[in-house]
Motif scaffolding. Structure first.
Motif, PDB file in Angstrom:
ATOM      1  N   ALA A 159       0.674  -1.254  -0.153  1.00 56.48           N
ATOM      2  CA  ALA A 159       0.030   0.015   0.113  1.00 56.48           C
ATOM      3  C   ALA A 159       0.991   1.359  -0.047  1.00 56.48           C
ATOM      4  O   ALA A 159       0.514   2.335  -0.735  1.00 56.48           O
ATOM      5  CB  ALA A 159      -0.802   0.095   1.113  1.00 56.48           C
ATOM      6  N   ALA A 160       2.000   1.265   0.624  1.00 58.65           N
ATOM      7  CA  ALA A 160       3.018   2.314   0.739  1.00 58.65           C
ATOM      8  C   ALA A 160       3.481   2.543  -0.492  1.00 58.65           C
ATOM      9  O   ALA A 160       3.691   3.796  -0.975  1.00 58.65           O
ATOM     10  CB  ALA A 160       3.885   2.225   1.960  1.00 58.65           C
ATOM     11  N   ALA A 161       4.160   1.692  -1.198  1.00 58.07           N
ATOM     12  CA  ALA A 161       4.601   1.604  -2.546  1.00 58.07           C
ATOM     13  C   ALA A 161       3.555   2.296  -3.460  1.00 58.07           C
ATOM     14  O   ALA A 161       3.776   3.197  -4.337  1.00 58.07           O
ATOM     15  CB  ALA A 161       4.975   0.422  -2.751  1.00 58.07           C
ATOM     16  N   LEU A 162       2.570   1.726  -3.406  1.00 58.12           N
ATOM     17  CA  LEU A 162       1.363   2.343  -4.546  1.00 58.12           C
ATOM     18  C   LEU A 162       1.262   3.859  -4.162  1.00 58.12           C
ATOM     19  O   LEU A 162       0.934   4.654  -5.203  1.00 58.12           O
ATOM     20  CB  LEU A 162       0.019   1.550  -4.355  1.00 58.12           C
ATOM     21  CG  LEU A 162      -1.131   1.935  -5.308  1.00 58.12           C
ATOM     22  CD1 LEU A 162      -0.517   1.860  -6.640  1.00 58.12           C
ATOM     23  CD2 LEU A 162      -2.357   1.078  -4.944  1.00 58.12           C
ATOM     24  N   MET A 163       0.975   4.180  -2.784  1.00 59.37           N
ATOM     25  CA  MET A 163       0.760   5.512  -2.574  1.00 59.37           C
ATOM     26  C   MET A 163       1.622   6.455  -2.969  1.00 59.37           C
ATOM     27  O   MET A 163       1.484   7.512  -3.608  1.00 59.37           O
ATOM     28  CB  MET A 163       0.476   5.798  -0.816  1.00 59.37           C
ATOM     29  CG  MET A 163       0.097   7.041  -0.554  1.00 59.37           C
ATOM     30  SD  MET A 163       0.045   7.331   1.116  1.00 59.37           S
ATOM     31  CE  MET A 163      -1.427   6.429   1.540  1.00 59.37           C
TER      32      MET A 163
END
Length: 772
Positions: A159-163
């Motif tokens: 999720a952090a990478a996508l954000m």
């Protein structure tokens, strides 16, 4: 304790002292970074250099790179810090994989991206073209996506990478739009030429604002700051590199590169000043209450780059020179602090300040080195950080008393949160029994501490580098006079006030803690991260609904491409001036034969859409091809017409042969009657209007686009003349053959390969009776 796949329980000490395989990929990346650092250093000391190669000459695009002062600063930072972070990572990554019981082969998912990250930062630092700047800008975002999401089994990391990817890449579109605006107005993408040509005005102001938005999002400035703390899901070497010399630094690098354009709009500079000061306050206050080590440092990064943005907002020789020096000092300190956090976590297994303390007894070397890094960030004397705040205070005084007062408050915040970080880690009673940290997790921190102290005593090399970089941002020479002055000058009094206020915040933390907690709660309820999450969920629902309709049948899939494309063309048609854009020529000569042939093509195309019999379908399709071949012949292209006739004849025979092998009752038989019957049973409409509507939209869009292009063809030299000139050199009798077989030989080979694979696949399906 950790359980191995075989069920044997091992402790962290066992894993630390186990002989780990040598990380050759990491050491190779480290050696490459060291070589890059040496080349950049020698190049800067020799006066720099530039290179420019044609990229897309018709658009004025060039592969233009220059190792000027600004490029040298960021290139040296990216490669110099890279050497130490990569060396640190060879030990950290091995332990990280061992603790997660993951294969050593996963290093191949880490080191290539880290190396590309360093290359992209050097390219971004030296790029002199806006489109080239955009390319490297996005390459850093792609690298960060894979590195932040390295622990792909963890949902938080994904999720952090996508954000991080969405926030930085979507905002980067603003940079591309700004480049297009400037090119349309001034005819070039070259940054030096734009600086020379672009005057103050509406176009320059809008473009400058767009450039600033892209840069501020990359540097995690308020309100687009929320992605950075989430990015702490990445392994510590990634965090250390991303915050000090790479991803986040890329944003302020762009601000420094295009600052002469930004300076032509007082509104843009005022916006930078406000955003910078707000980011200092928000990042600093949130850092004061963080318990997790990397989260505290992440909010610190938001605050620290707020200093740099504030300085660019102040502008002038003082502001630009101070911004360059601040980036240099911050990069040295922040990378050391992140590596300190990683070493502590590896030694203790804990990542929260509330569970740590007293580490100075078991880790004295790390305590001293981390203390120097913390002192550098807090701007204490005898560190290179002391001069960054002196320059900051000088620039703030030039901006007025209000900004000067806010500057003192900002420095006090930095002193408080970084003092809290170091004191809670290394002072107080010992908690637990940490094991010894591997030497490679401590040595890079020690090296950076030595650099920080050396810069605090012998500041001239850092001063010269900052002057050269600031001169590029200021578009005129910058002079910095850095030295210790034992007097009552305003900068010294401001520093003393900042240390006193910072110490007071440490001694009486309750007031600051309440403000910080309230700010955090407000951010969770009304902040930009909440809006991001809501937007992502809404887009996901819309995407799911569209996907559900698209995959029902092939026609829906085709319509999902044609209808939006036609809609975009229609939007462009409606919003663009079209007076005089469309012309109607005279019909003469062979046109009287071409028009009936084109009419025949239209009739055959309509027949194809309504044909029920297979043979009629194939014959109507062949009429389209043969009619177009006749058009080629009438427009003086007999060789193309001959090729078209041969291809159409072959395809017609292939279709007829294939249809002869198909079952008589295939899916196409009785389609309309079955669709109507199914609609009568289920109550769903047949959507007989869907196909004509989709075809009409796509056809009108194509008609409008082609007519507009033929009415006003682009007034740029094409490649046709060059192809004709080079045809004899390719030993060809006609241009078309040479283009297909020589100039575009690889394309032709790829197309033939695709056709062969498709034919083999269809033949296998027919042979096995699995076509339906």
């Amino acid at each position: 304790m950790a359980a191995t796949p075989g069920g044997v329980t091992t402790s962290r000490d066992d894993l630390r002292h186990r002989a780990l395989p040598v990380d050759w990929q990491g050491w190779t990346a480290c050696a490459a970074a060291a070589a890059g650092f040496c080349l950049c250093l020698v190049g800067w000391l020799m006066g720099g250099g530039a290179v420019s190669l044609p990229w897309a000459p018709t658009l004025g695009l060039h592969l233009s790179f220059s190792l000027d002062g600004l490029g040298a600063l960021y290139a040296l930072l990216a490669t110099g810090v890279g050497v130490l972070v990569f060396a640190y990572g060879t030990s950290y990554l091995s332990l990280h994989l061992e603790h997660g019981h993951r294969r050593a082969a996963e290093r191949w998912r880490f080191w290539p991206w880290m190396a590309l990250f360093a290359v992209a930062m050097v390219g971004l630092a030296t790029a002199q073209d806006l489109v080239l700047l955009f390319v490297f800008f996005d390459v850093t975002a792609i690298c960060s996506y894979y590195l932040i999401g390295f622990d792909r089994a963890e949902r938080e990391a994904r999720a952090a990478a996508l954000m991080a990817l969405l926030v930085t890449v979507v905002s980067a579109v603003a940079l591309l739009v700004a480049a297009a605006l400037l090119y349309a107005a001034y005819g070039t993408f070259s940054i030096p030429q734009l600086v020379a040509r672009a005057p103050a005005g509406t176009t320059t102001t809008v473009a400058a604002a767009l450039l600033a938005v892209a840069a501020l999002a990359k540097s995690a400035q308020v309100p687009l700051h929320f992605w950075l703390p989430r990015a702490m899901a990445a392994p510590t070497p990634v965090s250390a590199y991303l915050h000090s010399a790479a991803m986040v630094a890329a944003g302020v690098l762009v601000l420094g590169r295009v600052h002469p354009l930004l300076a032509r709009s007082e509104a843009v500079l005022s916006g930078l000043l406000v955003v910078g000061l707000v980011s200092i306050a928000v990042g600093g206050m949130l850092a004061l209450r963080q318990d997790r080590l990397k989260q505290l440092l992440a909010y610190s990064t938001i605050s620290q780059y707020g200093y740099v943005v504030t300085l660019y907002g102040i502008g002038g020789a003082t502001g630009n020179g101070a911004a360059a020096f601040y980036v240099l000092a911050h990069g040295v300190a922040k990378s050391a602090l992140f590596m300190t956090a990683g070493a502590v976590v590896m030694a203790t297994g804990q990542d929260r300040l509330s569970q740590l303390g007293g580490l100075r007894r078991r880790m004295p070397v790390l305590a001293v080195a981390a203390g120097v890094a913390a002192a550098t960030l807090a701007a204490l004397p005898f560190t290179v950080g002391f001069f960054k705040d002196e320059l900051f205070f000088t620039a703030a005084l030039d901006a007025g008393l209000l900004v000067a007062g806010l500057a003192v408050a900002a420095a006090a915040l930095t002193f408080a949160y970084i003092g809290r970080f170091w004191m809670l880690l290394f002072l107080g009673p010992a908690r637990g029994e940490p094991g010894p940290a591997p030497r490679l997790l401590v040595a890079p921190v020690v090296v950076l501490a030595v650099v920080a102290v050396t810069g605090g005593i012998v500041v001239q090399p850092f001063e010269r580098l900052a002057e050269d970089a600031g001169s590029i941002s200021n578009a005129s020479p910058v002079s910095l006079s850095l030295a210790y002055h034992l007097d009552a000058r305003p900068e010294n009094l401001m520093a003393l006030a900042a240390w006193g206020l910072g110490g007071l915040l440490l001694a009486v933390p309750r007031v600051a803690d309440r403000v910080s907690r309230g700010l955090a709660v407000a951010g969770e309820r009304l902040g930009p991260e909440r809006a991001y999450t809501a937007s992502l969920r809404a887009l996901s629902r819309v995407s799911a609904a569209l996907h559900d309709r698209e995959v029902r049948d092939l026609r829906n899939s085709v319509a999902a491409v044609l209808v939006p494309a036609g809609g975009l063309v229609g939007l462009a048609f409606a919003t663009s001036p079209t007076i005089g854009a469309y012309t109607v020529g005279r019909v003469s000569g062979s046109d009287w034969l071409i028009l009936p042939l084109l009419g025949l093509v239209a009739i055959a195309a309509l027949t194809i859409t309504r044909a029920g019999a297979r043979v009629a379908l194939v014959l109507a399709l062949s009429v389209v091809g043969f009619a177009l071949a006749a058009v080629y012949a009438l427009t003086s292209a007999p060789d193309v017409a001959l090729v078209a006739v041969l291809v159409e004849t072959m395809l017609t025979l292939v279709f007829l042969a294939a249809l002869a092998r198909l079952p008589r009752d295939g899916p196409g038989r009785g389609r309309d009657s079955r669709t109507v019957a199914a609609a009568a049973v289920t109550g769903r409409p047949t959507h007989r209007w869907r196909d004509p509507l989709a075809g009409g939209i796509a056809g009108l869009a194509a008609f409008a686009a082609v007519w507009g292009f033929l009415s006003q063809p682009a007034q740029v030299p094409g490649v046709a003349a060059e192809h004709i000139r080079l045809t004899p050199a390719a030993h060809g009798g006609d241009v078309v053959t040479v283009i297909v077989a020589d100039f575009r030989g690889l394309d032709t080979l790829g197309e033939i390969t695709v056709l062969i694979v498709a034919v083999i696949g269809v033949a296998i399906l027919l042979h096995r009776g699995r076509l339906w």
